[in-house]
Design a protein around this motif. Sequence first.
Motif, PDB file in Angstrom:
ATOM      1  N   ASP A  85       0.849  -1.182   0.000  1.00  0.00           N
ATOM      2  CA  ASP A  85       0.000   0.000   0.000  1.00  0.00           C
ATOM      3  C   ASP A  85       0.891   1.240   0.000  1.00  0.00           C
ATOM      4  O   ASP A  85       1.960   1.242   0.616  1.00  0.00           O
ATOM      5  CB  ASP A  85      -0.911   0.028   1.237  1.00  0.00           C
ATOM      6  CG  ASP A  85      -1.999  -1.036   1.191  1.00  0.00           C
ATOM      7  OD1 ASP A  85      -2.434  -1.391   0.075  1.00  0.00           O
ATOM      8  OD2 ASP A  85      -2.399  -1.516   2.263  1.00  0.00           O
ATOM      9  N   PRO A  86       0.471   2.313  -0.682  1.00  0.00           N
ATOM     10  CA  PRO A  86       1.313   3.527  -0.737  1.00  0.00           C
ATOM     11  C   PRO A  86       1.703   4.051   0.648  1.00  0.00           C
ATOM     12  O   PRO A  86       2.784   4.571   0.827  1.00  0.00           O
ATOM     13  CB  PRO A  86       0.434   4.541  -1.473  1.00  0.00           C
ATOM     14  CG  PRO A  86      -0.521   3.720  -2.272  1.00  0.00           C
ATOM     15  CD  PRO A  86      -0.741   2.453  -1.478  1.00  0.00           C
ATOM     16  N   GLN A  87       0.835   3.879   1.636  1.00  0.00           N
ATOM     17  CA  GLN A  87       1.130   4.365   2.982  1.00  0.00           C
ATOM     18  C   GLN A  87       1.930   3.357   3.803  1.00  0.00           C
ATOM     19  O   GLN A  87       2.290   3.629   4.937  1.00  0.00           O
ATOM     20  CB  GLN A  87      -0.180   4.674   3.736  1.00  0.00           C
ATOM     21  CG  GLN A  87      -1.031   5.720   3.082  1.00  0.00           C
ATOM     22  CD  GLN A  87      -1.997   5.130   2.047  1.00  0.00           C
ATOM     23  OE1 GLN A  87      -1.909   3.967   1.664  1.00  0.00           O
ATOM     24  NE2 GLN A  87      -2.912   5.944   1.566  1.00  0.00           N
ATOM     25  N   GLY A  88       2.196   2.168   3.252  1.00  0.00           N
ATOM     26  CA  GLY A  88       2.872   1.132   4.018  1.00  0.00           C
ATOM     27  C   GLY A  88       1.930   0.557   5.061  1.00  0.00           C
ATOM     28  O   GLY A  88       0.731   0.500   4.851  1.00  0.00           O
ATOM     29  N   THR A  89       2.469   0.120   6.180  1.00  0.00           N
ATOM     30  CA  THR A  89       1.636  -0.396   7.262  1.00  0.00           C
ATOM     31  C   THR A  89       2.189   0.056   8.593  1.00  0.00           C
ATOM     32  O   THR A  89       3.375   0.378   8.710  1.00  0.00           O
ATOM     33  CB  THR A  89       1.520  -1.935   7.213  1.00  0.00           C
ATOM     34  OG1 THR A  89       0.498  -2.358   8.103  1.00  0.00           O
ATOM     35  CG2 THR A  89       2.828  -2.618   7.558  1.00  0.00           C
ATOM     36  N   GLU A  90       1.324   0.106   9.580  1.00  0.00           N
ATOM     37  CA  GLU A  90       1.711   0.475  10.931  1.00  0.00           C
ATOM     38  C   GLU A  90       1.232  -0.588  11.893  1.00  0.00           C
ATOM     39  O   GLU A  90       0.154  -1.157  11.703  1.00  0.00           O
ATOM     40  CB  GLU A  90       1.073   1.798  11.341  1.00  0.00           C
ATOM     41  CG  GLU A  90       1.585   3.009  10.620  1.00  0.00           C
ATOM     42  CD  GLU A  90       0.935   4.288  11.121  1.00  0.00           C
ATOM     43  OE1 GLU A  90       0.128   4.226  12.073  1.00  0.00           O
ATOM     44  OE2 GLU A  90       1.239   5.336  10.548  1.00  0.00           O
ATOM     45  N   LEU A  91       2.000  -0.846  12.919  1.00  0.00           N
ATOM     46  CA  LEU A  91       1.576  -1.746  13.974  1.00  0.00           C
ATOM     47  C   LEU A  91       0.597  -0.994  14.860  1.00  0.00           C
ATOM     48  O   LEU A  91       0.878   0.108  15.331  1.00  0.00           O
ATOM     49  CB  LEU A  91       2.785  -2.205  14.803  1.00  0.00           C
ATOM     50  CG  LEU A  91       2.500  -3.171  15.925  1.00  0.00           C
ATOM     51  CD1 LEU A  91       1.974  -4.496  15.379  1.00  0.00           C
ATOM     52  CD2 LEU A  91       3.746  -3.397  16.753  1.00  0.00           C
ATOM     53  N   GLN A  92      -0.578  -1.581  15.054  1.00  0.00           N
ATOM     54  CA  GLN A  92      -1.569  -0.997  15.944  1.00  0.00           C
ATOM     55  C   GLN A  92      -1.677  -1.883  17.179  1.00  0.00           C
ATOM     56  O   GLN A  92      -1.686  -3.110  17.057  1.00  0.00           O
ATOM     57  CB  GLN A  92      -2.923  -0.894  15.249  1.00  0.00           C
ATOM     58  CG  GLN A  92      -2.899   0.025  14.063  1.00  0.00           C
ATOM     59  CD  GLN A  92      -4.223   0.089  13.346  1.00  0.00           C
ATOM     60  OE1 GLN A  92      -5.142  -0.676  13.634  1.00  0.00           O
ATOM     61  NE2 GLN A  92      -4.334   0.992  12.402  1.00  0.00           N
ATOM     62  N   ILE A  93      -1.747  -1.280  18.348  1.00  0.00           N
ATOM     63  CA  ILE A  93      -1.806  -2.016  19.605  1.00  0.00           C
ATOM     64  C   ILE A  93      -3.057  -1.593  20.366  1.00  0.00           C
ATOM     65  O   ILE A  93      -3.300  -0.409  20.582  1.00  0.00           O
ATOM     66  CB  ILE A  93      -0.552  -1.767  20.456  1.00  0.00           C
ATOM     67  CG1 ILE A  93       0.698  -2.153  19.663  1.00  0.00           C
ATOM     68  CG2 ILE A  93      -0.633  -2.540  21.771  1.00  0.00           C
ATOM     69  CD1 ILE A  93       2.002  -1.717  20.306  1.00  0.00           C
ATOM     70  N   TYR A  94      -3.866  -2.594  20.738  1.00  0.00           N
ATOM     71  CA  TYR A  94      -5.087  -2.373  21.507  1.00  0.00           C
ATOM     72  C   TYR A  94      -4.934  -3.100  22.837  1.00  0.00           C
ATOM     73  O   TYR A  94      -4.424  -4.220  22.875  1.00  0.00           O
ATOM     74  CB  TYR A  94      -6.306  -2.918  20.758  1.00  0.00           C
ATOM     75  CG  TYR A  94      -6.473  -2.314  19.382  1.00  0.00           C
ATOM     76  CD1 TYR A  94      -7.228  -1.164  19.202  1.00  0.00           C
ATOM     77  CD2 TYR A  94      -5.878  -2.892  18.273  1.00  0.00           C
ATOM     78  CE1 TYR A  94      -7.401  -0.599  17.953  1.00  0.00           C
ATOM     79  CE2 TYR A  94      -6.032  -2.319  17.005  1.00  0.00           C
ATOM     80  CZ  TYR A  94      -6.796  -1.184  16.865  1.00  0.00           C
ATOM     81  OH  TYR A  94      -6.943  -0.633  15.620  1.00  0.00           O
TER      82      TYR A  94
END
Length: 110
Positions: free
Chosen positions: A96-105
């Motif tokens: 994806d153009p924005q790349g990816t981010e680790l999300q923590i819940y």
Amino acid sequence: MTCPDPTTRTPVSIAASLTLPSTIGGGVTTLPAPHNTTYDPGGLALLDLKSNRILHEIPFPAFSPTTNHSATRNPVALETTPTKLRLFTAPDDGEDPQGTELQIYEAPLG
């Protein structure tokens, strides 16, 4: 590994093994939405590894802030601490153009 979920037809990506003969996984399903679009709600499921049956499932209505992909679109990981349950997600693909981010819940235990 994916297993079809007979109750909602949601593919469940196997994510985190437990000490029981079960695992927790995340997944999404695609539903029709207005104006010829689709909606991909996500969720978590507890899967019995012996019978390959869903024991419990819950919706997880969280989305990527950059692409609006469901948080459980890609494999997830869970961990516990003495005081909380922590869910790690990376809903976007690296392509994806924005790349990816680790999300923590996090949710408190007890």
